[in-house]
Write an enzyme that holds these catalytic residues in place. Structure first.
Site, PDB file in Angstrom:
ATOM      1  N   THR A 205       0.844  -1.193   0.000  1.00 39.42           N
ATOM      2  CA  THR A 205       0.000   0.000   0.000  1.00 39.42           C
ATOM      3  C   THR A 205       0.877   1.241   0.000  1.00 39.42           C
ATOM      4  O   THR A 205       1.994   1.219   0.507  1.00 39.42           O
ATOM      5  CB  THR A 205      -0.928   0.044   1.239  1.00 39.42           C
ATOM      6  OG1 THR A 205      -1.723   1.252   1.194  1.00 39.42           O
ATOM      7  CG2 THR A 205      -0.155   0.006   2.552  1.00 39.42           C
TER       8      THR A 205
ATOM      9  N   ASN B 292      -1.627   5.643   6.512  1.00 37.85           N
ATOM     10  CA  ASN B 292      -2.722   5.588   7.498  1.00 37.85           C
ATOM     11  C   ASN B 292      -3.245   4.156   7.629  1.00 37.85           C
ATOM     12  O   ASN B 292      -3.578   3.695   8.702  1.00 37.85           O
ATOM     13  CB  ASN B 292      -3.888   6.490   7.059  1.00 37.85           C
ATOM     14  CG  ASN B 292      -3.494   7.951   6.981  1.00 37.85           C
ATOM     15  OD1 ASN B 292      -3.223   8.584   7.994  1.00 37.85           O
ATOM     16  ND2 ASN B 292      -3.423   8.475   5.766  1.00 37.85           N
ATOM     17  N   LYS B 293      -3.299   3.454   6.496  1.00 37.67           N
ATOM     18  CA  LYS B 293      -3.806   2.080   6.537  1.00 37.67           C
ATOM     19  C   LYS B 293      -2.852   1.187   7.326  1.00 37.67           C
ATOM     20  O   LYS B 293      -3.275   0.332   8.105  1.00 37.67           O
ATOM     21  CB  LYS B 293      -3.911   1.528   5.113  1.00 37.67           C
ATOM     22  CG  LYS B 293      -4.973   2.165   4.247  1.00 37.67           C
ATOM     23  CD  LYS B 293      -4.999   1.435   2.909  1.00 37.67           C
ATOM     24  CE  LYS B 293      -6.105   1.894   2.025  1.00 37.67           C
ATOM     25  NZ  LYS B 293      -6.145   1.125   0.751  1.00 37.67           N
TER      26      LYS B 293
ATOM     27  N   GLU C  68      -5.182  -0.262 -10.384  1.00 37.53           N
ATOM     28  CA  GLU C  68      -6.487  -0.397  -9.727  1.00 37.53           C
ATOM     29  C   GLU C  68      -7.548  -0.437 -10.826  1.00 37.53           C
ATOM     30  O   GLU C  68      -7.927   0.571 -11.377  1.00 37.53           O
ATOM     31  CB  GLU C  68      -6.717   0.761  -8.747  1.00 37.53           C
ATOM     32  CG  GLU C  68      -5.744   0.717  -7.579  1.00 37.53           C
ATOM     33  CD  GLU C  68      -6.179   1.563  -6.388  1.00 37.53           C
ATOM     34  OE1 GLU C  68      -7.393   1.854  -6.246  1.00 37.53           O
ATOM     35  OE2 GLU C  68      -5.293   1.937  -5.607  1.00 37.53           O
TER      36      GLU C  68
ATOM     37  N   ASP D 291      -8.333  -2.528  -0.667  1.00 37.49           N
ATOM     38  CA  ASP D 291      -9.008  -1.424  -1.359  1.00 37.49           C
ATOM     39  C   ASP D 291     -10.224  -1.061  -0.523  1.00 37.49           C
ATOM     40  O   ASP D 291     -10.938  -1.956  -0.039  1.00 37.49           O
ATOM     41  CB  ASP D 291      -9.429  -1.829  -2.772  1.00 37.49           C
ATOM     42  CG  ASP D 291      -9.685  -0.595  -3.628  1.00 37.49           C
ATOM     43  OD1 ASP D 291      -8.880   0.345  -3.563  1.00 37.49           O
ATOM     44  OD2 ASP D 291     -10.705  -0.548  -4.337  1.00 37.49           O
TER      45      ASP D 291
ATOM     46  N   ARG E  10     -11.912  -1.467   8.538  1.00 37.30           N
ATOM     47  CA  ARG E  10     -10.560  -2.046   8.421  1.00 37.30           C
ATOM     48  C   ARG E  10     -10.359  -3.098   9.512  1.00 37.30           C
ATOM     49  O   ARG E  10      -9.851  -4.180   9.261  1.00 37.30           O
ATOM     50  CB  ARG E  10      -9.512  -0.925   8.521  1.00 37.30           C
ATOM     51  CG  ARG E  10      -8.096  -1.332   8.239  1.00 37.30           C
ATOM     52  CD  ARG E  10      -7.226  -0.131   7.838  1.00 37.30           C
ATOM     53  NE  ARG E  10      -7.650   0.360   6.528  1.00 37.30           N
ATOM     54  CZ  ARG E  10      -8.255   1.535   6.351  1.00 37.30           C
ATOM     55  NH1 ARG E  10      -8.484   2.352   7.366  1.00 37.30           N
ATOM     56  NH2 ARG E  10      -8.624   1.910   5.147  1.00 37.30           N
TER      57      ARG E  10
ATOM     58  N   ALA F   5      -8.904  11.566   5.521  1.00 36.87           N
ATOM     59  CA  ALA F   5      -9.889  11.626   4.410  1.00 36.87           C
ATOM     60  C   ALA F   5     -11.303  11.913   4.919  1.00 36.87           C
ATOM     61  O   ALA F   5     -11.550  12.944   5.521  1.00 36.87           O
ATOM     62  CB  ALA F   5      -9.807  10.356   3.581  1.00 36.87           C
TER      63      ALA F   5
END
Ligand SMILES: O=c1[nH]c(=O)c2ncn([C@@H]3O[C@H](COP(=O)(O)OP(=O)(O)OP(=O)(O)O)[C@@H](O)[C@H]3O)c2[nH]1
Ligand SMILES: [Mg+2]
Length: 183
Positions: free
Chosen positions: A7, A11-12, A36, A64, A169, A141
């Protein structure tokens, strides 16, 4: 166990590390880009993890995610990143001005591939869109306009730990963890 996560979104990674902390899973971010595909989250993750595996040759995941607004026929969906970077939260609030139906949800689809079979792990969190931006300095976001159901604060008013107790998540990564623990 170590999980390689392709990724470009730190943040993820930060959230995945918090989510899996007590499951002694180590997350290692790898910067292997992938196309993508235009389609559903499931397709982006399935095609993406195959492409990354071809280059990386070790078990790997991609993720995703998207933000879906009921009144706008699930817009922005897979275009969430582009919409966030263009009209942003102010634009979303403008689209929903004086709108009573403020239902929305986040969805995450993790794609896992180890060379044998592709697995998809999904997490969804429902909620509503606030009438104004409420940013407590956390999240990223759309978090500052999303109030998860059963809560009064936006995701951006919650610490990452609080968000990661209930987020899309969290739900997807726990499905992944349970699968890997039973491999
Ligand atoms: O408010 C939010 N809270 C979240 O928890 C969340 N998770 C994803 N998103 C947004 O939805 C799009 C996903 O696009 P996305 O899954 O392709 O991610 P990305 O392109 O940022 O990174 P990558 O993993 O593809 O490299 C991007 O705009 C993200 O900012 C979130 N917004
Ligand atoms: Mg992306």
């Amino acid at each position: 166990m170590k999980i390689y996560f392709a990724t470009g979104n730190q943040n993820k990674v930060d959230e995945a590390e918090i989510i899996l902390k007590e499951a002694n899973c180590e997350i290692e971010q790898i910067e292997i880009p992938y196309a993508e595909v235009q389609g559903r989250l499931e397709e982006v993750s399935a095609f993406g993890v195959l492409e990354v595996f071809e280059k990386f040759n070790r078990p790997v995941i991609v993720e995703d995610s998207g933000f879906f607004i009921e009144k706008l026929n699930d817009f922005p969906g897979t275009y969430s990143r582009f919409v966030q970077e263009t009209i942003g939260n102010e634009g979303i609030l403008k689209l929903l001005e004086n709108e009573t139906n403020r239902n929305a949800y986040f969805k995450t689809v993790i794609g896992y591939y180890d060379g044998d079979n592709i697995k998809l792990f999904t997490g969804i969190v429902k909620g509503t869109i606030s009438t104004e931006i409420k940013d407590g300095g956390f999240g990223f976001a759309y978090d500052s306009i999303f109030i998860p159901e059963g809560k009064t604060k936006t995701f951006a008013e919650m610490t990452t730990e609080e968000k990661s107790e209930i987020s899309h998540r969290k739900r997807a990564f726990y499905e992944l963890k349970n699968y890997l623990e039973n491999l």
